[in-house]
Every structure is written in C-alpha cells, then in structure tokens.
Write a protein that holds these residues in place. Structure first.
Motif, short mmCIF file in Angstrom:
data_model
loop_
_atom_site.label_atom_id
_atom_site.label_comp_id
_atom_site.label_asym_id
_atom_site.label_seq_id
_atom_site.Cartn_x
_atom_site.Cartn_y
_atom_site.Cartn_z
N LEU A 151 -4.76 -22.46 10.87
CA LEU A 151 -6.35 -21.80 10.69
C LEU A 151 -6.51 -20.59 10.26
O LEU A 151 -7.72 -20.41 9.60
N VAL A 152 -5.55 -19.35 10.75
CA VAL A 152 -5.89 -18.20 10.98
C VAL A 152 -6.02 -17.04 9.14
O VAL A 152 -6.98 -17.26 8.61
N VAL A 153 -4.36 -18.33 9.03
CA VAL A 153 -4.22 -18.06 7.32
C VAL A 153 -5.77 -18.66 6.28
O VAL A 153 -5.71 -17.92 5.38
N ALA A 154 -6.07 -20.02 6.81
CA ALA A 154 -6.79 -20.40 5.97
C ALA A 154 -8.43 -19.98 5.95
O ALA A 154 -8.98 -18.97 4.54
N ARG A 155 -8.54 -19.24 7.11
CA ARG A 155 -10.11 -18.49 7.56
C ARG A 155 -9.81 -17.22 6.57
O ARG A 155 -10.40 -16.62 6.47
N SER A 156 -8.85 -16.58 6.37
CA SER A 156 -8.11 -15.46 5.74
C SER A 156 -8.65 -15.06 4.30
O SER A 156 -9.50 -14.95 3.69
N LEU A 157 -8.02 -16.39 4.14
CA LEU A 157 -7.98 -16.85 2.83
C LEU A 157 -9.45 -17.00 2.68
O LEU A 157 -10.49 -16.83 1.23
N LEU A 180 -16.04 -19.11 -10.89
CA LEU A 180 -14.88 -18.23 -11.88
C LEU A 180 -13.43 -17.67 -10.80
O LEU A 180 -12.62 -17.22 -10.83
N SER A 181 -13.78 -16.84 -9.47
CA SER A 181 -13.26 -16.65 -8.91
C SER A 181 -12.68 -17.41 -8.08
O SER A 181 -10.65 -17.15 -7.70
N THR A 182 -13.18 -18.66 -7.41
CA THR A 182 -12.17 -19.94 -6.52
C THR A 182 -11.24 -20.41 -7.76
O THR A 182 -9.57 -19.72 -7.80
N VAL A 183 -10.64 -20.38 -8.89
CA VAL A 183 -10.00 -20.47 -10.22
C VAL A 183 -8.83 -19.65 -10.53
O VAL A 183 -7.85 -20.21 -10.46
N THR A 184 -9.57 -18.34 -10.37
CA THR A 184 -8.41 -17.07 -10.54
C THR A 184 -7.74 -16.84 -9.95
O THR A 184 -6.23 -16.77 -9.92
N LEU A 185 -8.44 -17.24 -8.42
CA LEU A 185 -7.39 -17.08 -6.80
C LEU A 185 -7.09 -18.14 -6.92
O LEU A 185 -5.12 -17.84 -6.83
N LEU A 186 -7.01 -19.21 -6.91
CA LEU A 186 -6.30 -20.70 -6.96
C LEU A 186 -4.69 -20.72 -8.29
O LEU A 186 -3.60 -21.13 -8.05
N ALA A 187 -5.13 -19.90 -9.07
CA ALA A 187 -4.31 -19.77 -10.37
C ALA A 187 -3.65 -18.78 -9.61
O ALA A 187 -1.99 -18.66 -10.34
N LEU A 188 -3.95 -17.63 -9.06
CA LEU A 188 -3.27 -16.25 -8.77
C LEU A 188 -1.66 -17.09 -7.64
O LEU A 188 -0.75 -16.79 -7.17
N PHE A 189 -2.44 -17.75 -6.65
CA PHE A 189 -1.36 -18.05 -5.23
C PHE A 189 -1.08 -19.40 -6.27
O PHE A 189 0.15 -19.37 -5.66
N TRP A 190 -0.80 -19.77 -7.16
CA TRP A 190 -0.11 -20.67 -7.65
C TRP A 190 1.12 -20.75 -8.33
O TRP A 190 2.70 -20.37 -7.95
N TRP A 191 0.60 -19.21 -8.86
CA TRP A 191 2.08 -18.52 -9.98
C TRP A 191 2.68 -17.82 -8.59
O TRP A 191 4.13 -17.59 -9.42
N ILE A 192 2.24 -17.47 -7.51
CA ILE A 192 3.28 -16.98 -6.33
C ILE A 192 3.89 -17.68 -5.82
O ILE A 192 5.12 -17.63 -5.50
N LEU A 193 3.53 -18.58 -5.43
CA LEU A 193 4.08 -19.52 -4.69
C LEU A 193 4.35 -20.84 -5.08
O LEU A 193 5.90 -20.49 -4.92
N SER A 194 4.49 -20.65 -6.63
CA SER A 194 5.34 -21.54 -6.75
C SER A 194 7.05 -20.82 -8.60
O SER A 194 8.34 -21.22 -8.28
N GLY A 195 6.21 -19.31 -8.09
CA GLY A 195 7.94 -18.49 -8.10
C GLY A 195 8.74 -17.69 -7.31
O GLY A 195 9.55 -18.17 -6.98
N ALA A 196 8.11 -16.00 -7.11
CA ALA A 196 8.91 -15.53 -6.71
C ALA A 196 8.93 -15.99 -5.25
O ALA A 196 9.72 -15.94 -3.78
#
Length: 250
Positions: A151-157, A180-196
C-alpha cells in the motif's frame, strides 16, 4: 463587491482540493477495495497442490488482498474520473453494502475455520507434520506487513504519477497531461522491471538458494546401479544434479 466575491471564491475550493490531496500514510481506505480485497484474501486460503507454511501463506494472502484492494480502488477512481454519478445514499445502497459484507464475512469465516484442515490433508499426502491453529498469528502478521508495504509503495507511485501529471499540466490540457504522464511512467517502469531489476532479482535468488541446493536430505546417497541417473556410469553426473533430482534418483 461582485469582483471581490468572484476573486475570493476559488480560495476555499483550492484549500479543499489541497486538503483532499492523497497522502502515503493517510488512514483512509476504499470500501470497495476492502470488500474485493477480503474476497481475494479468502480465496488465497483455499488448498493448493503443495502445502504452505505460515510465512508463505501470509505472503500469498497479503499480496492477494492488495490485488483485490487495488482493483476495487482503481475501479472507484475511474468511476469518479469519468464523472459517472454514484449510487445515491439510501436503503438500496445500504442493503447492497451489507449483503456483500455478510457474504464475504461468511466466506472468510468458512475459509479461516477450514484452513488448517485443508492444509493438513495436503501435508498428510506429502508425509509432513501437521499444522496447528497457532499458525494464524504468523499468517495474519506477515499478510498485514505485506499489505502495508504494498500500500505504501502504491500510494507513493500514485503521488509520483500525480506530480508528473501536474508538471505536464502547465503546458498541455489536463486530460492529455494525465494520459501522457501515465503512459510514459508505465513504459519506464516496465522497462526497469523487465530488464535490470528482474535480472538482478533472479541472480540474487540463485545465489541465495544455490547453497541449499548443494545439500542433501537425510538418507540420500548416490545410486550404486549403473542403470540409474547419477550412477557410476551415468551420463548425468551425481554432483551436477540438484537437491530434488538427487533425492528422486536415490
């Protein structure tokens, strides 16, 4: 007087809007999210093919609850975002809410009462020691800790998404800025979580559990037969087999 009233009127609305600004540690929760979260919590208690220890069950139940809570809270937020009129307060709304509460409460009571028996039936099949009702403090404690953390992580996001949306709102229309902000951040998080992040997670996990994989269960010895995997003439060497593989072959 007319001009003064017009310029002063937005101030209370701005203050009210600022007061409703979401916080990470605010003690308010979505009732819809709590109901759906409670439903998935009880579903997580149902038996599976493999027995679960108290800590594992707590992790499973905590994540399941937060998936349900997040879904319910998101549906509620989308409902308000689309300006769909909510159900008016009255007997019908109260009756629906209490009916759902009674159904979920009964389901939760049944799952909690039968959980230990379900687990013991599964553990008996595997020849494992039985659980006792004293496992419940562990389950509840771990599930609560996991739920709070998620919950803390979700609210921080949520605050991060809102911040980026407000930043783009200075140059773009409000709805376009949010999209635009939602799509950009989701794409960024997906790249981070699915990669490094994922690569690092599995690398660390392999290092942690590899030490256990090198040890054997009690009574496990290398097969003497040349027809068994791991035997003296086998193409599968005993030292190259994992803990479970050596146990099965023995």
């Amino acid at each position: 007087m007319t001009i003064t009233t017009a310029t002063a009127a937005p101030a209370p609305r701005a203050a009210a809007s600022a007061g409703r600004r979401p916080r990470v540690f605010q003690p308010t929760f979505s009732r819809t999210g709590l109901l759906i979260g409670a439903f998935l919590f009880t579903v997580s208690l149902t038996p599976s093919l493999l027995p679960r220890a108290g800590v594992v069950q707590g992790l499973n139940s905590g994540v399941a609850f937060m998936i349900g809570y997040g879904f319910g809270a998101s549906v509620r937020a989308l409902w308000l975002y689309l300006n769909i009129p909510p159900m008016k307060k009255g007997r019908l709304r109260t009756a629906l809410f209490w009916t759902a509460g009674v159904i979920y409460g009964g389901q939760a009571g049944l799952a909690i009462w039968a959980y230990v028996g379900w687990q013991n039936d599964t553990r008996l099949t595997f020849g494992m020691a039985s659980l006792s009702p004293t496992v419940w403090p562990t389950i509840v404690g771990v599930a609560l800790a996991v739920a709070i953390l998620v919950l803390v992580v979700a609210r921080s996001l949520r605050l991060l998404f809102r911040f980026v949306g407000n930043l783009l709102d200075r140059w773009l229309p409000r709805r376009l800025a949010i999209t635009l902000s939602t799509v950009t951040l989701l794409a960024l998080f997906w790249w981070i979580l699915s990669g490094a992040f994922v690569s690092a997670f599995f690398s660390v996990s392999n290092q942690i559990f590899s030490t256990k994989d090198t040890g054997d269960k009690v009574g496990v010895v290398q097969p003497a037969s040349t027809l068994r995997s791991g035997g003296a003439e086998s193409l599968v060497h005993w030292d190259q087999m994992g803990r479970q593989g050596r146990s099965f072959a023995a």
